[in-house]
Design a protein around this motif. Structure first.
Motif, PDB file in Angstrom:
ATOM      1  N   VAL A   1      10.831 -16.683  52.317  1.00  0.00           N
ATOM      2  CA  VAL A   1      11.450 -17.993  52.085  1.00  0.00           C
ATOM      3  C   VAL A   1      10.959 -19.044  53.073  1.00  0.00           C
ATOM      4  CG1 VAL A   1      13.629 -19.262  51.992  1.00  0.00           C
ATOM      5  CG2 VAL A   1      13.502 -16.918  51.116  1.00  0.00           C
ATOM      6  N   GLY A   2      10.782 -18.640  54.336  1.00  0.00           N
ATOM      7  CA  GLY A   2      10.415 -19.595  55.373  1.00  0.00           C
ATOM      8  C   GLY A   2      11.535 -19.744  56.384  1.00  0.00           C
ATOM      9  N   ALA A   3      11.198 -19.635  57.663  1.00  0.00           N
ATOM     10  CA  ALA A   3      12.217 -19.711  58.721  1.00  0.00           C
ATOM     11  C   ALA A   3      12.934 -21.051  58.701  1.00  0.00           C
ATOM     12  CB  ALA A   3      11.565 -19.464  60.083  1.00  0.00           C
ATOM     13  N   TYR A   4      12.190 -22.120  58.599  1.00  0.00           N
ATOM     14  CA  TYR A   4      12.801 -23.449  58.641  1.00  0.00           C
ATOM     15  C   TYR A   4      13.640 -23.707  57.394  1.00  0.00           C
ATOM     16  CZ  TYR A   4      13.147 -28.525  59.256  1.00  0.00           C
ATOM     17  OH  TYR A   4      13.607 -29.814  59.404  1.00  0.00           O
ATOM     18  N   GLU A   5      13.157 -23.292  56.232  1.00  0.00           N
ATOM     19  CA  GLU A   5      13.923 -23.479  55.004  1.00  0.00           C
ATOM     20  C   GLU A   5      15.248 -22.730  55.065  1.00  0.00           C
ATOM     21  OE1 GLU A   5      13.294 -22.310  50.354  1.00  0.00           O
ATOM     22  OE2 GLU A   5      11.827 -23.666  51.281  1.00  0.00           O
ATOM     23  N   ARG A   6      15.253 -21.552  55.673  1.00  0.00           N
ATOM     24  CA  ARG A   6      16.485 -20.776  55.788  1.00  0.00           C
ATOM     25  C   ARG A   6      17.537 -21.525  56.593  1.00  0.00           C
ATOM     26  NH1 ARG A   6      15.033 -15.237  58.386  1.00  0.00           N
ATOM     27  NH2 ARG A   6      17.231 -14.814  57.948  1.00  0.00           N
ATOM     28  N   ALA A   7      17.087 -22.369  57.515  1.00  0.00           N
ATOM     29  CA  ALA A   7      18.011 -23.058  58.404  1.00  0.00           C
ATOM     30  C   ALA A   7      18.470 -24.409  57.877  1.00  0.00           C
ATOM     31  CB  ALA A   7      17.363 -23.252  59.778  1.00  0.00           C
ATOM     32  N   VAL A   8      17.603 -25.085  57.114  1.00  0.00           N
ATOM     33  CA  VAL A   8      17.884 -26.482  56.827  1.00  0.00           C
ATOM     34  C   VAL A   8      18.201 -26.766  55.366  1.00  0.00           C
ATOM     35  CG1 VAL A   8      15.518 -27.214  56.338  1.00  0.00           C
ATOM     36  CG2 VAL A   8      17.088 -28.807  57.453  1.00  0.00           C
ATOM     37  N   ALA A   9      17.784 -25.898  54.440  1.00  0.00           N
ATOM     38  CA  ALA A   9      17.987 -26.163  53.015  1.00  0.00           C
ATOM     39  C   ALA A   9      19.354 -25.660  52.550  1.00  0.00           C
ATOM     40  CB  ALA A   9      16.855 -25.536  52.199  1.00  0.00           C
TER      41      ALA A   9
ATOM     42  N   ALA B   1      31.773 -31.280  58.890  1.00  0.00           N
ATOM     43  CA  ALA B   1      31.057 -32.314  59.650  1.00  0.00           C
ATOM     44  C   ALA B   1      30.074 -31.691  60.628  1.00  0.00           C
ATOM     45  CB  ALA B   1      32.060 -33.200  60.395  1.00  0.00           C
ATOM     46  N   SER B   2      30.467 -30.582  61.239  1.00  0.00           N
ATOM     47  CA  SER B   2      29.590 -29.895  62.182  1.00  0.00           C
ATOM     48  C   SER B   2      28.369 -29.308  61.467  1.00  0.00           C
ATOM     49  CB  SER B   2      30.365 -28.793  62.894  1.00  0.00           C
ATOM     50  OG  SER B   2      29.530 -28.069  63.774  1.00  0.00           O
ATOM     51  N   ALA B   3      28.589 -28.752  60.267  1.00  0.00           N
ATOM     52  CA  ALA B   3      27.473 -28.184  59.494  1.00  0.00           C
ATOM     53  C   ALA B   3      26.463 -29.268  59.125  1.00  0.00           C
ATOM     54  CB  ALA B   3      28.009 -27.501  58.230  1.00  0.00           C
ATOM     55  N   ILE B   4      26.950 -30.430  58.742  1.00  0.00           N
ATOM     56  CA  ILE B   4      26.058 -31.535  58.384  1.00  0.00           C
ATOM     57  C   ILE B   4      25.363 -32.086  59.623  1.00  0.00           C
ATOM     58  CG2 ILE B   4      26.002 -33.886  57.463  1.00  0.00           C
ATOM     59  CD1 ILE B   4      28.279 -32.999  55.567  1.00  0.00           C
ATOM     60  N   GLU B   5      26.103 -32.146  60.731  1.00  0.00           N
ATOM     61  CA  GLU B   5      25.512 -32.631  61.982  1.00  0.00           C
ATOM     62  C   GLU B   5      24.332 -31.747  62.401  1.00  0.00           C
ATOM     63  OE1 GLU B   5      26.132 -35.403  65.422  1.00  0.00           O
ATOM     64  OE2 GLU B   5      26.675 -35.362  63.309  1.00  0.00           O
ATOM     65  N   GLU B   6      24.519 -30.438  62.339  1.00  0.00           N
ATOM     66  CA  GLU B   6      23.452 -29.520  62.719  1.00  0.00           C
ATOM     67  C   GLU B   6      22.287 -29.599  61.732  1.00  0.00           C
ATOM     68  OE1 GLU B   6      21.092 -26.810  64.651  1.00  0.00           O
ATOM     69  OE2 GLU B   6      22.806 -28.000  65.339  1.00  0.00           O
TER      70      GLU B   6
ATOM     71  N   GLY C   1      21.360 -32.301  60.153  1.00  0.00           N
ATOM     72  CA  GLY C   1      20.641 -33.511  60.538  1.00  0.00           C
ATOM     73  C   GLY C   1      19.762 -33.294  61.754  1.00  0.00           C
ATOM     74  N   ARG C   2      20.259 -32.505  62.700  1.00  0.00           N
ATOM     75  CA  ARG C   2      19.460 -32.185  63.889  1.00  0.00           C
ATOM     76  C   ARG C   2      18.209 -31.391  63.490  1.00  0.00           C
ATOM     77  NH1 ARG C   2      20.771 -31.339  69.440  1.00  0.00           N
ATOM     78  NH2 ARG C   2      22.960 -31.783  68.959  1.00  0.00           N
ATOM     79  N   GLN C   3      18.388 -30.431  62.575  1.00  0.00           N
ATOM     80  CA  GLN C   3      17.252 -29.627  62.112  1.00  0.00           C
ATOM     81  C   GLN C   3      16.245 -30.478  61.340  1.00  0.00           C
ATOM     82  OE1 GLN C   3      16.461 -26.625  62.833  1.00  0.00           O
ATOM     83  NE2 GLN C   3      18.333 -25.707  63.649  1.00  0.00           N
ATOM     84  N   VAL C   4      16.737 -31.419  60.534  1.00  0.00           N
ATOM     85  CA  VAL C   4      15.842 -32.315  59.803  1.00  0.00           C
ATOM     86  C   VAL C   4      15.002 -33.123  60.783  1.00  0.00           C
ATOM     87  CG1 VAL C   4      15.742 -34.346  58.301  1.00  0.00           C
ATOM     88  CG2 VAL C   4      17.267 -32.452  57.725  1.00  0.00           C
ATOM     89  N   ALA C   5      15.624 -33.607  61.834  1.00  0.00           N
ATOM     90  CA  ALA C   5      14.899 -34.372  62.852  1.00  0.00           C
ATOM     91  C   ALA C   5      13.814 -33.524  63.504  1.00  0.00           C
ATOM     92  CB  ALA C   5      15.866 -34.906  63.899  1.00  0.00           C
ATOM     93  N   ARG C   6      14.101 -32.250  63.752  1.00  0.00           N
ATOM     94  CA  ARG C   6      13.095 -31.365  64.351  1.00  0.00           C
ATOM     95  C   ARG C   6      11.892 -31.203  63.426  1.00  0.00           C
ATOM     96  NH1 ARG C   6      15.883 -25.918  66.367  1.00  0.00           N
ATOM     97  NH2 ARG C   6      13.814 -25.617  67.302  1.00  0.00           N
ATOM     98  N   GLY C   7      12.153 -31.049  62.140  1.00  0.00           N
ATOM     99  CA  GLY C   7      11.058 -30.913  61.194  1.00  0.00           C
ATOM    100  C   GLY C   7      10.225 -32.182  61.093  1.00  0.00           C
ATOM    101  N   ILE C   8      10.886 -33.325  61.065  1.00  0.00           N
ATOM    102  CA  ILE C   8      10.166 -34.597  61.022  1.00  0.00           C
ATOM    103  C   ILE C   8       9.322 -34.764  62.283  1.00  0.00           C
ATOM    104  CG2 ILE C   8      10.441 -37.110  61.082  1.00  0.00           C
ATOM    105  CD1 ILE C   8      12.894 -36.759  59.298  1.00  0.00           C
TER     106      ILE C   8
ATOM    107  N   GLU D   1      24.247 -39.481  54.800  1.00  0.00           N
ATOM    108  CA  GLU D   1      24.655 -38.792  56.025  1.00  0.00           C
ATOM    109  C   GLU D   1      23.468 -38.127  56.717  1.00  0.00           C
ATOM    110  OE1 GLU D   1      28.001 -37.936  52.923  1.00  0.00           O
ATOM    111  OE2 GLU D   1      25.832 -38.309  52.945  1.00  0.00           O
ATOM    112  N   ILE D   2      22.543 -37.584  55.908  1.00  0.00           N
ATOM    113  CA  ILE D   2      21.362 -36.921  56.468  1.00  0.00           C
ATOM    114  C   ILE D   2      20.407 -37.962  57.060  1.00  0.00           C
ATOM    115  CG2 ILE D   2      19.337 -35.520  55.924  1.00  0.00           C
ATOM    116  CD1 ILE D   2      21.958 -33.954  56.032  1.00  0.00           C
TER     117      ILE D   2
END
Length: 404
Positions: free
Chosen positions: A256-264, A297-302, A304-311, A334-335
Motif C-alpha cells: 500500500v505504501g507507508a505514507y498512504e497508510r498514515a495519511v489516506a 479534531a486530533s485525528a484531523i490535526e495529525e 494535516g501534519r502528515q500532509v505538510a510532511r508529504g508536501i 480543514e486539511i
C-alpha cells in the motif's frame, strides 16, 4: 525525398490546424500570416481538410478595408474523445468533442470485481452515453483512461493500484481496446488531474507545479518546466510510498505504501479508532470534529501534519511554485488550513498551497487535454514525443456539459 516531402506536408498541416484551433474563426490569409506558410499551401491544406469534414466555413471577415475573406473553424463534432477517471470507489466517464466540450458524462460506483468486469462496465457506460447523445460509434476515436497506479507501457498492466483488482496481472490496455473498438491511452489519474489544473484550473500559466490527491489513497502529479514528469516506469509522484508516516519496512507498506497508510482514508479511520475504540467513516470524523469531538479534531490535526510532511518532501525535490490539493479529503478546507499551518514549521521556503479549482473533475479535464493533443497529432500532424498539445484556449470549464 518522398518521405521528407510527406513529413514537411504533415508539419504544415499541423501548423494550419493549430492556427484554426487557437484562433478560429480565421481566414486563410490570417493562417498564412501566422504560420509563415504560403497562401497556396494554406489553401491546399484547407481545401483537403474541408473535403474530409474537419473544417467548415463560418462566414466572412468584416470591418476591414477591401475585399472580405472567408473564415473557417474546426468541425468540433467530427470526432470524439472518451475521458475516463477510474477511482477505487467511483468511475467517471465523459465524451468530449474536438473543442474539449463535454457532450455527455456519467458516474457509477466502481465495479468491485475489477479486471474484465470493470472494463465491460466502462464500455457499457461509454456506448450508453454515445447512444443517448446520438453520437455514431465510428466518431469515437480515442479513449484516455486515468488509472490509480502506474501504467506499464510494455505489458499494458497497471502496477501500484491495490484498490483495483487484477489490473496488475492483465493487459489492461489491450482489453480496453478490444472492448471499445478504438485506440486507448492509459495515464495515471493524478497526472491527469495535474494536467487538468494546468490547462483550466489553478495551474494556468505556471510551469512548475505539484498536484496532490488525497482520498482513498494518495498520489501526486508533477509538472516541471512545463512538462509532465512520469519517470522511467510511469511511477513518478507515487508519494504513497514515501518512507514516512508508518514503518516502510512493514510488508504491508510494500503493498500500500507507508505514507498512504498514515495519511489516506484508512489511516484517518485507524487514528480515530485508536483513540476512541470506535470505527467510523472519514466524513463522520470531519462532522464530529466540527461538532467539538476532541478525538476527531486530533485525528484531523495529525492528518494535516502528515500532509505538510508529504508536501515538504515534494518541495525539497521538485521545488514547485504551487502545490494544489485535490481528492475527497484533500479538498476539505480543514486539511488545507492545517497544511498551510504546518508546512512552514517543517520546510524553510515559502510555498503556495491551494485547493483544486476543478475538484473531482480535474482528471477528466486532464484526460481531455491528453486526448485532444494525441488526436490532433494523429489526425493532423506528425506524432513526436515533444509535440505540444493542440488545446483550445482556456475558457469555460470543459468538464461541464454543453447543456449546462
Amino acid at each position: 525525398m518522398v518521405d521528407a516531402s510527406r513529413i514537411s506536408r504533415q508539419f504544415s498541416q499541423r501548423a494550419v490546424v493549430e492556427a484554426v484551433v487557437q484562433g478560429g474563426p480565421i481566414s486563410r490569409a490570417s493562417i498564412a500570416k501566422q504560420t509563415g506558410l504560403s497562401k497556396q499551401t494554406v489553401s491546399e491544406i484547407m481545401t483537403g481538410l474541408e473535403l474530409e469534414g474537419w473544417v467548415r466555413e463560418t462566414g466572412r471577415t468584416s470591418g476591414h478595408i477591401g475585399r472580405t475573406a472567408v473564415t473557417y473553424e474546426l468541425v468540433t463534432d467530427a470526432a470524439y474523445i472518451v475521458a475516463v477517471d477510474l477511482g477505487g470507489t467511483k468511475v467517471r466517464v465523459a465524451i468530449t468533442d474536438l473543442a474539449g466540450q463535454v457532450v455527455s458524462q456519467d458516474v457509477e460506483p466502481t465495479e468491485p470485481a475489477g479486471g474484465d468486469a470493470l472494463i465491460r462496465q466502462i464500455a457499457r457506460m461509454t456506448f450508453g452515453m454515445a447512444a443517448k447523445g446520438h453520437i455514431p460509434r465510428g466518431k469515437l476515436r480515442l479513449a484516455v483512461v486515468g488509472v490509480p497506479g502506474a501504467p506499464d507501457n510494455r505489458t499494458g498492466r497497471v502496477l501500484l493500484a491495490p484498490n483495483i483488482r487484477d489490473f496488475d496481472t492483465m493487459d489492461v490496455q489491450s482489453a480496453f481496446r478490444q472492448a471499445l473498438g478504438f485506440d486507448v491511452v492509459l495515464e495515471n489519474d493524478v497526472n491527469l488531474a495535474a494536467l487538468g489544473e494546468s490547462w483550466q484550473g489553478q495551474g494556468q500559466g505556471i510551469d512548475n507545479l505539484a498536484y496532490v490527491a488525497l482520498g482513498t489513497g494518495i498520489g501526486s502529479g508533477l509538472i516541471i518546466g512545463g512538462n509532465l514528469v512520469r519517470g522511467v516506469a510511469n511511477a513518478a509522484g507515487e508519494m504513497g510510498f514515501l518512507p514516512i508516516g508508518a514503518d516502510p519496512f512493514d510488508p504491508e507498506s510494500l503493498r500500500v505504501g507507508a505514507y498512504e497508510r498514515a495519511v489516506a482514508t484508512h489511516g484517518i479511520i485507524a487514528r480515530y479508532a485508536a483513540s476512541t475504540g470506535e470505527t467510523i467513516e472519514v466524513p463522520a470524523i470531519f462532522e464530529r470534529a466540527a461538532a467539538g469531538d476532541s478525538a476527531a479534531a486530533s485525528a484531523i490535526e495529525e492528518t494535516g501534519r502528515q500532509v505538510a510532511r508529504g508536501i515538504a518532501a515534494i518541495c525539497a525535490i521538485a521545488n514547485p511554485q504551487i502545490v494544489i490539493l485535490g481528492g475527497s479529503i484533500g479538498l476539505r478546507p480543514e486539511i488545507l488550513e492545517r497544511a498551510r499551518h504546518f508546512l512552514p514549521l517543517c520546510f524553510p521556503y515559502p510555498v503556495d498551497v491551494v485547493s483544486s479549482e476543478l475538484g473531482a473533475r480535474a482528471a477528466l479535464v486532464g484526460a481531455t487535454a491528453v486526448g485532444l493533443g494525441q488526436l490532433h497529432n494523429t489526425l493532423f500532424g506528425v506524432v513526436t514525443p515533444n509535440a505540444g498539445l493542440s488545446l483550445p484556449p482556456a475558457g469555460a470549464d470543459p468538464s461541464q456539459e454543453a447543456a449546462e
